[in-house]
Design a protein around this motif. Structure first.
Motif, short mmCIF file in Angstrom:
data_model
loop_
_atom_site.label_atom_id
_atom_site.label_comp_id
_atom_site.label_asym_id
_atom_site.label_seq_id
_atom_site.Cartn_x
_atom_site.Cartn_y
_atom_site.Cartn_z
N LYS A 302 43.65 -1.66 -141.81
CA LYS A 302 44.12 -2.64 -140.81
C LYS A 302 44.49 -1.97 -139.48
O LYS A 302 44.45 -2.60 -138.43
CB LYS A 302 45.25 -3.51 -141.35
N LYS A 303 44.82 -0.67 -139.54
CA LYS A 303 45.13 0.05 -138.30
C LYS A 303 43.90 0.77 -137.74
O LYS A 303 43.72 0.87 -136.54
CB LYS A 303 46.25 1.06 -138.60
N SER A 304 43.04 1.29 -138.64
CA SER A 304 42.00 2.23 -138.20
C SER A 304 40.58 1.70 -138.33
O SER A 304 39.63 2.47 -138.14
CB SER A 304 42.13 3.53 -139.01
N SER A 305 40.39 0.42 -138.63
CA SER A 305 39.03 -0.08 -138.91
C SER A 305 38.07 0.18 -137.73
O SER A 305 36.92 0.55 -137.93
CB SER A 305 39.06 -1.56 -139.26
N ALA A 306 38.56 -0.02 -136.50
CA ALA A 306 37.68 0.17 -135.35
C ALA A 306 37.23 1.63 -135.24
O ALA A 306 36.07 1.92 -134.92
CB ALA A 306 38.39 -0.24 -134.08
N LEU A 307 38.15 2.55 -135.55
CA LEU A 307 37.80 3.98 -135.47
C LEU A 307 36.80 4.35 -136.57
O LEU A 307 35.86 5.11 -136.34
CB LEU A 307 39.06 4.84 -135.58
N TYR A 308 37.01 3.79 -137.77
CA TYR A 308 36.03 4.03 -138.84
C TYR A 308 34.67 3.48 -138.39
O TYR A 308 33.64 4.09 -138.63
CB TYR A 308 36.46 3.34 -140.15
N GLY A 309 34.71 2.33 -137.76
CA GLY A 309 33.47 1.72 -137.25
C GLY A 309 32.75 2.66 -136.28
O GLY A 309 31.53 2.82 -136.34
N GLU A 310 33.52 3.31 -135.40
CA GLU A 310 32.91 4.25 -134.45
C GLU A 310 32.23 5.42 -135.20
O GLU A 310 31.17 5.89 -134.80
CB GLU A 310 33.97 4.82 -133.51
N LEU A 311 32.88 5.87 -136.28
CA LEU A 311 32.33 7.03 -137.01
C LEU A 311 31.03 6.69 -137.74
O LEU A 311 30.28 7.60 -138.12
CB LEU A 311 33.37 7.58 -138.00
N LEU A 312 30.78 5.40 -137.95
CA LEU A 312 29.53 5.02 -138.61
C LEU A 312 28.32 5.55 -137.83
O LEU A 312 27.32 5.95 -138.41
CB LEU A 312 29.45 3.49 -138.76
N LEU A 333 31.10 2.31 -143.34
CA LEU A 333 31.34 3.75 -143.41
C LEU A 333 31.93 4.12 -144.78
O LEU A 333 31.51 5.09 -145.40
CB LEU A 333 32.30 4.21 -142.30
N ILE A 334 32.89 3.30 -145.24
CA ILE A 334 33.48 3.58 -146.56
C ILE A 334 32.39 3.51 -147.63
O ILE A 334 32.32 4.35 -148.53
CB ILE A 334 34.64 2.58 -146.86
N GLY A 335 31.49 2.53 -147.49
CA GLY A 335 30.36 2.40 -148.41
C GLY A 335 29.48 3.65 -148.39
O GLY A 335 29.08 4.16 -149.44
N PHE A 336 29.22 4.18 -147.20
CA PHE A 336 28.39 5.39 -147.07
C PHE A 336 29.06 6.58 -147.77
O PHE A 336 28.39 7.38 -148.41
CB PHE A 336 28.17 5.72 -145.59
N ILE A 337 30.37 6.68 -147.60
CA ILE A 337 31.08 7.81 -148.24
C ILE A 337 31.00 7.66 -149.76
O ILE A 337 30.74 8.62 -150.48
CB ILE A 337 32.54 7.88 -147.74
N ASN A 338 31.20 6.44 -150.25
CA ASN A 338 31.12 6.24 -151.71
C ASN A 338 29.72 6.51 -152.25
O ASN A 338 29.58 7.08 -153.34
CB ASN A 338 31.57 4.81 -152.06
N THR A 339 28.71 6.15 -151.48
CA THR A 339 27.33 6.43 -151.92
C THR A 339 27.11 7.94 -152.01
O THR A 339 26.53 8.45 -152.96
CB THR A 339 26.31 5.82 -150.91
N MET A 340 27.62 8.67 -150.99
CA MET A 340 27.44 10.13 -151.02
C MET A 340 28.19 10.74 -152.22
O MET A 340 27.67 11.63 -152.89
CB MET A 340 27.94 10.75 -149.71
N LYS A 341 29.39 10.20 -152.48
CA LYS A 341 30.15 10.70 -153.64
C LYS A 341 29.36 10.49 -154.93
O LYS A 341 29.32 11.36 -155.80
CB LYS A 341 31.49 9.93 -153.74
N SER A 342 28.77 9.32 -155.05
CA SER A 342 28.02 9.01 -156.26
C SER A 342 26.81 9.95 -156.41
O SER A 342 26.52 10.45 -157.50
CB SER A 342 27.60 7.53 -156.17
#
Ligand SMILES: [Fe+2]
Lengths: 399, 162
Positions: A302-312, A333-342
């Motif tokens: 809720k605080k950092s969503s826009a910044l995570y969006g930029e990192l995409l 971006l969170i989805g991409f990180i989880n895919t890489m983890k998998s």
């Protein structure tokens, strides 16, 4: 996209000279001469010694007319007070004038600890632990990292274990920065796939936290976002094919850039909880980072969503970024990180979760209580209570 | 002007600290981790302004005289930042984020100190001022209101050691 807002005030400092690329190691004798240093104490571990890397370095030193060097290759997995004290004595006895560290986090921390002791003329390392308690050093410190993750070659932090008291001493000071970080493809090609994955996820965590934590600034952002791009473009390649020198060098640079970024903008809750997982439950740092990062991103959303969006943009590239509506970029971006983890789990066995046999309710509570007092928590975008950390940890444990 | 404001603000913080650590369980809990005599000092670089607090019987005790030795030292790099903190326009956590302070000591102690200072300010300042410096507003309970009255009248105005 929201327009970028610089902080009302920021500081940035990174005094480390970087030598990066093919044959970077061969420049060490020249760089030592520029520091008026000719008698190094070489600190490393058995793994590095057996891998042949140590031999390469000593040969280069010899050819550069650096004849006297004292070698210690018995650094333990966790840098310890006893070893630091022993090596400080060796340094003085042999009248060494500089330190060369060849290894991962533990070796680098040990080297930083030795420099602190020989500079501050005391045997009581504990009295110097904490923030801003040490003096400037005239002893040159060269770091040759053999893993790509800690970023320790470019940070102002050292962690030394006091095994007798069962505690970890943290040292933070601008006088801890090494003088030289040497990145050469020969240093990391032998790193096994799982360790490559763990350290790579550590570097990614440094970059994501540096980009979102409270001390972020335009300069650290530039380092952090580039590091995110380099990790996403190269980690899988390096895990699949360890001898891919190009991917190795990109990862080494990603680790360095992320290290410079977080040494200035700090890390947050992922590291607080990760430090607690290490101290209380003995979970390897890179594994903890890999598991906790996406969960804390959800917490901070809720605080950092826009910044995570930029990192995409840096993680997935321009096409994916442009095709994703602004509001969905952070989640993607969170989805991409989880895919890489998998993928990493499938390729090298790096588990996506924390082990349930260790993390029962009692352990989760102990880790959470430790985590909220960890200094990194101060810089997390959102505050956390023990109960909130417990909730995050429960989502991280295998069911 | 800044100097007067800072000195007055620091004195108010010091006087409130003892009472808060008596009446607020969370603050008392934080202090229980520190040994008797543990001393923390907030100071402004090159100004002589400081507020030093020492743990005595599990409570904060305001040291009105300047102290040399302390276990944790938080230095504000300039008077402007200190004035902003006193006026609740900048929190200690934000000051840290903006590199406006330097901490000398243990990071865990610094975390505890920041939390206790935040609690002290929550009792001292009216709600509308707190919005600038805290994410979570204190709960408006009768107990909290009673504590606030005690802290302001006994600690700050009467200046009594509790
Ligand atoms: Fe890390």
């Amino acid at each position: 996209m929201k327009s970028f807002q610089s902080p009302a005030f920021y500081e940035f400092y990174s005094p480390v000279k970087i030598l990066s690329g093919d044959n970077a190691l061969d420049n060490i004798p020249y760089e030592l001469s520029k520091k008026n240093s000719s008698n190094p104490l070489i600190i490393t571990d058995e793994g590095v010694s057996k891998s042949g890397i140590l031999k390469i370095v000593t040969k280069i030193l010899k050819s550069g007319k650096i004849k006297n060097n004292v070698i210690f290759d018995k650094t333990p997995r966790d840098s310890s007070l006893e070893v630091v004290q022993e090596l400080a004595a060796v340094f003085k006895k042999n009248k060494c004038d500089c330190i060369i560290a060849i290894g991962g986090g533990s070796v680098i921390d040990t080297a930083k600890g030795v420099r602190i002791l020989v500079t501050n003329r005391t045997n009581n390392l504990k009295s110097l632990s904490g923030v801003n308690r040490i003096n400037p050093s005239s002893v040159a410190l060269f770091i040759l990292p053999t893993t790509s993750g800690t970023g320790s070659e470019a940070t102002q932090v050292a962690v030394i274990s006091d095994n007798q008291k069962g505690e970890k001493m943290l040292f933070v000071s601008p006088y801890i920065y090494p003088d030289m970080a040497v990145l050469d493809p020969r240093l990391t090609v032998t790193l096994p796939p799982k360790l490559t994955a763990m350290t790579g996820m550590d570097a990614l965590t440094h970059a994501v936290e540096a980009y979102t934590c409270t001390q972020k600034n335009p300069v650290s952002d530039a380092f952090a976002s580039t590091a995110v791009k380099m990790v996403f473009s190269n980690l899988m390649s390096a895990v699949k094919n360890g001898s891919n020198k190009k991917a190795r060098m990109e990862l080494a640079n990603a680790s360095l850039l992320a290290g410079i970024a977080f040494s200035n903008s700090m890390v947050g809750a992922v590291h607080s909880i990760g430090h607690a997982c290490g101290a209380v439950a003995h979970i390897p740092h890179g594994h903890a980072m890999s598991v906790i990062l996406p969960e804390i991103m959800k917490y901070n959303f809720k605080k950092s969503s826009a910044l995570y969006g930029e990192l995409l943009l840096y993680a997935a590239g321009a096409e994916v970024y442009a095709a994703t509506p602004e509001k969905e970029r952070g989640t993607k971006l969170i989805g991409f990180i989880n895919t890489m983890k998998s993928e990493l789990e499938k390729k090298c066995g790096l588990s996506m979760l924390l082990p349930s046999d260790i993390f029962d309710a009692k352990m989760i509570k102990s880790v959470a209580e430790y985590a909220i007092n960890d200094g990194s928590m101060l810089n997390n975008p959102l505050e956390m209570t023990v109960a909130q950390v417990e909730k995050v940890l429960k989502n991280c444990v295998a069911k | 002007m800044d100097e007067f404001l800072i000195k007055t603000g620091f004195a108010l913080l010091g006087r409130a600290a003892g009472a808060v650590s008596k009446y607020d369980q969370d603050v008392a809990g934080e202090l229980s981790h520190w040994k008797e005599g543990f001393t923390v000092k907030l100071e402004v670089f090159a100004s002589g302004a400081e507020v030093a607090l020492q743990v005595k019987n599990g409570k904060y005790h305001y040291l009105k005289q300047p102290v040399d030795k302390c276990d944790l030292r938080v230095i504000l790099k300039n008077k402007k930042s200190a004035a902003k903190i006193i006026l609740a326009r900048l929190s200690l956590a934000e000051a840290n984020a903006q590199n406006r302070i330097i901490i000398e000591g243990n990071t865990m102690d610094a975390m505890r100190y920041v939390r206790t200072m935040k609690a002290i300010m929550a009792y001292l300042y009216p709600f509308f001022m707190l919005r600038n410096i805290t994410e979570k507003m204190p709960r408006r309970t009768i107990q909290n209101f009673k504590n606030k009255i005690r802290i302001i009248f006994i600690g700050v105005i009467a200046g009594k050691e509790v």
